[in-house]
Scaffold this active site. Structure first.
Site, short mmCIF file in Angstrom:
data_model
loop_
_atom_site.label_atom_id
_atom_site.label_comp_id
_atom_site.label_asym_id
_atom_site.label_seq_id
_atom_site.Cartn_x
_atom_site.Cartn_y
_atom_site.Cartn_z
CE1 TYR A 1 10.75 32.31 5.19
CE2 TYR A 1 10.82 29.91 5.16
CZ TYR A 1 10.66 31.11 4.50
OH TYR A 1 10.42 31.12 3.15
CE LYS B 1 -0.29 -0.33 5.04
NZ LYS B 1 -1.12 -0.73 6.19
C1 LIG Z 1 -0.30 -1.62 6.91
C2 LIG Z 1 -0.91 -2.87 7.37
C3 LIG Z 1 -0.10 -4.01 7.58
C4 LIG Z 1 1.41 -3.97 7.55
O1 LIG Z 1 1.84 -3.44 8.79
P1 LIG Z 1 3.38 -3.23 9.17
O2 LIG Z 1 3.32 -2.72 10.56
O3 LIG Z 1 3.91 -2.23 8.20
O4 LIG Z 1 4.04 -4.54 9.05
C5 LIG Z 1 -0.74 -5.20 7.89
N1 LIG Z 1 -2.09 -5.26 8.01
C6 LIG Z 1 -2.89 -4.18 7.85
C7 LIG Z 1 -4.36 -4.31 8.02
C8 LIG Z 1 -2.33 -2.95 7.54
O5 LIG Z 1 -3.10 -1.87 7.40
#
Ligand SMILES: *Cc1c(COP(=O)(O)O)cnc(C)c1O
Length: 391
Positions: free
Chosen positions: A273, A54
């Site tokens: 800044y 993702k």
């Molecule tokens: C993002 C996600 C993962 C992976 O999690 P990590 O902590 O990056 O290993 C697994 N399951 C779900 C539902 C997620 O949203």
């Protein structure tokens, strides 16, 4: 002019895609991604291991990462949205692609065209999906049960009622029951065992359906948490999964930005800044071409941001093998570093923002955040170079 700007002819070479001349460059080691995923597979024991890709593969690039993990043997992939699933499909041709946000009215064509598997998260999504089954016949899905995260998912009661529902249509045949751990990064947190117990009840009710609970940190909780399929994300990308543990994963990304100019500044003068950083000594300040628009978070500024009240140290870079402190507020496109103690520093040099000499965990902590956010923030202006697994 070229000689003065670029340190040597060797460094100044323009390669085909201009990578050597890029103001911002990110080197992404696909061999490390492969090795890390295989390590998570080994740690998953008898369970299969999915690839979580993702958010553009945690910022590392969906296409090269998916191709690498598919070649390494991954056949189950997780993405957040249907659009990500459609983008992934060409690189994982016969793999199962689970869409974590689920299926909404209007998205059916994307799911059908790209053969995406919806993760059903709520009674509303379930009702809509049942309607689709009545219209189109059988279609795979995953059921997400919330066992303690209070995020997406059916409640355990809803899931158990569904399992026992005599009116459940025969065409409804989930291929996976899943849940997500809230505290897996803290192994002795009592919520882990509570979630495991609740999830077991649900998987028993869905006898014969594959089950999945563990993210990266969950894999480290041991075989009880592995079930049939594990879902490691961050560990694949070299990130820290378990709080405080030694990170055994291979670093994946090196982010570097060029020094555009070196300024001599006097003690008492201010930098950036808000004039929040006042120099304690005569200094040489490197102006580097990366800023918060590139994912070098402003909260990591050495001075002039609220976080400095809570955390003493701001961001650092690494130049010629030495850590150099960031000075003043980080701006959108530019960041200043104190290079007074690096006499050889000159315009054109690259400062490492994170990589082998400065871990993403350290760089993230300086900005009050976590590896996940640092990786997924890596901006579009970085020229990305991929090192192939064979290299
Ligand atoms: C993002 C996600 C993962 C992976 O999690 P990590 O902590 O990056 O290993 C697994 N399951 C779900 C539902 C997620 O949203």
């Amino acid at each position: 002019m070229t000689d003065a700007f670029f340190p040597s002819d060797d460094d100044a070479g323009f390669d085909e895609d201009g990578f050597d001349a890029a103001c911002l460059r990110a080197t992404i080691d696909l061999g490390a991604i492969k090795a890390n995923w295989l390590e998570m597979q080994r740690l998953s024991g008898r369970a299969r291991t999915a690839a979580v890709v993702k958010a553009n593969a945690y910022g590392m690039g969906i296409e090269p990462v998916a191709e690498t993990l598919y070649a390494a043997g991954a056949r189950d992939f997780f993405v957040a949205t249907a659009q990500e699933g459609a983008e992934l499909r060409p690189f994982a041709p016969d793999a199962r692609i689970f869409v974590l946000s689920g299926l909404w009215p209007g998205l059916e064509p994307v799911f059908f065209d790209y053969e995406l598997v919806p993760v059903i998260n709520s009674e509303e999504q379930l009702a809509f999906f049942m309607g689709l089954l009545a219209e189109h016949g059988e279609y795979p899905c995953a059921l997400h049960v919330d066992t303690g995260m209070t995020r997406l998912g059916l409640s355990p009661e809803e899931a158990l009622a569904l399992a026992d529902d005599p009116a459940r249509p025969a065409s409804f045949s989930p291929v996976l029951v899943m849940s997500h751990l809230a505290c897996a990064d803290t192994p002795d947190h009592p919520l882990n065992a509570r979630q495991l117990a609740l999830f077991r009840q649900v998987t028993e009710a869905f006898d014969g359906v594959e089950a999945s609970l563990a993210n990266s940190a969950g894999v480290h909780l041991g075989p009880d948490y592995h079930f049939d399929l594990t879902r490691p994300g961050i560990a694949t990308y070299g990130g820290q999964a378990v709080n405080g543990a030694t990170n055994a994963m291979v670093p994946v990304v090196t982010a570097e930005a060029r020094i555009l100019q070196i300024r001599a500044a006097k003690a008492g003068e201010s930098v950036s800044y808000g004039a929040a950083a006042v120099l304690a000594r005569d200094s040489r300040i490197a102006i580097v071409g990366a800023g918060y628009a590139d994912g070098f978070h402003r909260s990591g500024s050495s001075a002039g941001v609220p976080l400095r009240g809570a955390l003493e140290q701001g961001a650092h870079g690494v130049l010629h093998g030495r850590r150099v402190p960031q000075i003043g507020r980080i701006t959108m496109d530019l960041t200043m570093f104190d290079v007074t103690d690096v006499p050889g520093a000159r315009a054109g040099d690259y400062v490492e923002l994170f990589g082998p000499n400065l871990s993403i965990t350290q760089a993230a902590a300086a900005a009050g955040t976590i590896d996940y956010e640092l990786l997924t923030s890596l901006g579009h202006r970085f020229d990305r170079l991929y090192l192939d697994p064979e290299d």
